[in-house]
Design an enzyme around this catalytic site. Structure first.
Site, PDB file in Angstrom:
ATOM      1  CG  HIS A 117      27.736  42.140  37.389  1.00 15.84           C
ATOM      2  ND1 HIS A 117      27.318  43.174  36.958  1.00 15.84           N
ATOM      3  CD2 HIS A 117      26.922  42.208  38.321  1.00 15.84           C
ATOM      4  CE1 HIS A 117      26.216  44.256  37.216  1.00 15.84           C
ATOM      5  NE2 HIS A 117      26.134  43.514  38.765  1.00 15.84           N
ATOM      6  CG  ASP A 190      33.745  41.798  37.178  1.00 19.71           C
ATOM      7  OD1 ASP A 190      34.455  42.920  37.501  1.00 19.71           O
ATOM      8  OD2 ASP A 190      32.451  41.932  36.481  1.00 19.71           O
ATOM      9  CD  GLN A 193      31.280  40.772  44.782  1.00 16.13           C
ATOM     10  OE1 GLN A 193      31.752  40.580  45.654  1.00 16.13           O
ATOM     11  NE2 GLN A 193      30.280  42.003  43.990  1.00 16.13           N
ATOM     12  CE  LYS A 216      30.187  44.533  43.452  1.00 23.73           C
ATOM     13  NZ  LYS A 216      29.923  45.778  43.780  1.00 23.73           N
ATOM     14  CB  CYS A 353      23.690  42.626  38.442  1.00 25.84           C
ATOM     15  SG  CYS A 353      22.761  44.540  38.899  1.00 25.84           S
TER      16      CYS A 353
END
Length: 395
Positions: A117, A190, A193, A216, A353
């Site tokens: 991202h 990261d 998700q 999220k 993104c």
């Protein structure tokens, strides 16, 4: 009873209805998740009857809110297997990565991947790191064999997505940690998700930093967290100054609070932290193993349905985590998204993104369907019907 019927919690989410009272097939959870009533109620109470500032007041409600705020920090830490002194509250994962990129004292080379991202690319550029890029495998995973060949002792950091926001591919985090540590580098994951979809234990992953956001994870916007090993956070200087992050201030010099407080300048996102903790509770009560199985079933149904359409190209591995990206011949993803909206189906369309990944895939954009706790077979069916209608419109 099937998995989707067991897990789907549409009734918990007041946002999943159109103004006309019809079902809204929300398939954009990778961008932001809808909020359950439990989170909304926790935020409402914190913003109303319980509201006060934290850390500074000597009156009882401020003391109580301070206890609630720090309890939220403990809950968020527990959710990923960390401890409270390792959790820095940030405005989101983007700010968490910026904090690390700017404040980490050993700025040399960082290894990223082609699927990152923008928030895991641009901060490293702005902070002056030298960037190397790891390619992907043919099925859209970070190629760790290639990473092993690229990494050298000049690398101070490896920063990879735990789960791709476009392809849903899941990183072999254990091997990534082994490779990073083998050359003396640290590993940032990261986790935006991953945390809504997979059980996450930072100790088992053997990473050094973990960034994720609340929104999220069915929580509020405007808050996220950077988890870091306590000894690493202790060695990092603050990157923003102001109230709350200090020990003693004079015009000549200032000393700083210990981590994590030294990274939280100003009045914090008090209410959002309470909502963040409520979201952790909500997800934990359902169980991330069950959520992952539920989303895996919906991914399989979607990929099977799309795979029967000759003019559809699917991206990413078959066993992606909760996300399906695809393209249709002669139909731009934005046109598809617009027509699906007429059918009360919400998907994401664009570069997500992740423009370097679009370049790697050879497309300007993809359509992306992403699932959540509230998703079910009806949502998949509505998506497939809407795609068939779109194809008829475009001939």
């Amino acid at each position: 009873m099937n998995v989707a019927a067991t897990i789907s919690r549409k009734a918990d989410f007041p946002g999943l209805v159109t103004p006309a009272g019809k079902p809204w097939h929300y398939l954009d959870s990778a961008a932001t998740a809808q909020k359950p009533r439990a989170v909304i109620d926790a935020v409402t109470k914190a913003l109303g009857a319980n509201y006060a500032t934290v850390h500074r007041g000597v009156y009882s409600r401020s003391a109580e809110m301070t206890l609630g705020y720090e309890a939220a920090r403990r809950r968020v830490a527990e959710f990923i297997g960390g401890s409270e002194d390792e959790i820095v509250f940030t405005r989101g994962a983007t700010e968490a990565i910026n904090l690390l990129a700017y404040s980490y004292p050993d700025k040399r080379r960082v290894l990223l991947s082609e699927l990152e991202h923008h928030s895991n690319i641009v901060p490293w550029q702005l902070a002056g790191w030298d960037i190397d890029v790891c390619p992907l495998t043919e099925d859209g995973r970070i190629d760790l064999d290639a990473a092993a060949d690229i990494l050298t002792p000049d690398h101070a950091m490896v920063a990879f997505a735990h789960v791709s926001n476009v392809l849903g591919s899941v990183l072999d985090a254990g091997r990534a940690a082994e490779l990073a540590h083998g050359v003396g580098a640290k590993l940032l994951l990261d986790g935006c998700q991953a945390v809504p979809r997979l059980p996450v234990d930072v100790a088992a992953l053997d990473c050094d930093f973990y960034a994720f956001s609340a929104h999220k994870l069915y929580g509020p916007t405007g808050i996220g967290a950077l988890w870091g090993r306590s000894e690493l956070l202790a060695a990092m200087p603050p990157w923003q100054g102001g109230g709350a992050m200090i020990d003693r201030v004079t015009f000549e010099t200032t000393t700083y609070a210990p981590a994590p407080q030294r990274f939280e300048a100003g009045t914090p996102a008090i209410v959002e932290a309470i909502g963040f903790a409520a979201a952790c509770d909500y997800v934990a009560n359902i169980g991330l193993d069950a959520i992952h199985a539920h989303e895996a079933k919906l991914v399989a149904m979607t990929r099977e349905g799309l795979g029967r359409m000759n003019d559809v190209v699917l991206f990413g591995p078959d066993e992606s985590a909760g996300i399906v990206s695809f393209a249709i011949d002669r139909i731009h993803p934005h046109d598809l998204g617009t027509i699906l909206d007429e059918e009360n189906v919400a998907i994401r369309a664009g570069h997500h993104c992740a423009q370097p990944l679009m370049d790697r895939l050879g497309v300007p954009a993809t359509a992306r369907a992403s699932f959540g706790i509230y998703s079910d077979e009806d949502d998949v069916a509505a998506l497939l019907r809407g795609i068939e209608r779109t194809k008829r419109i475009f001939g």
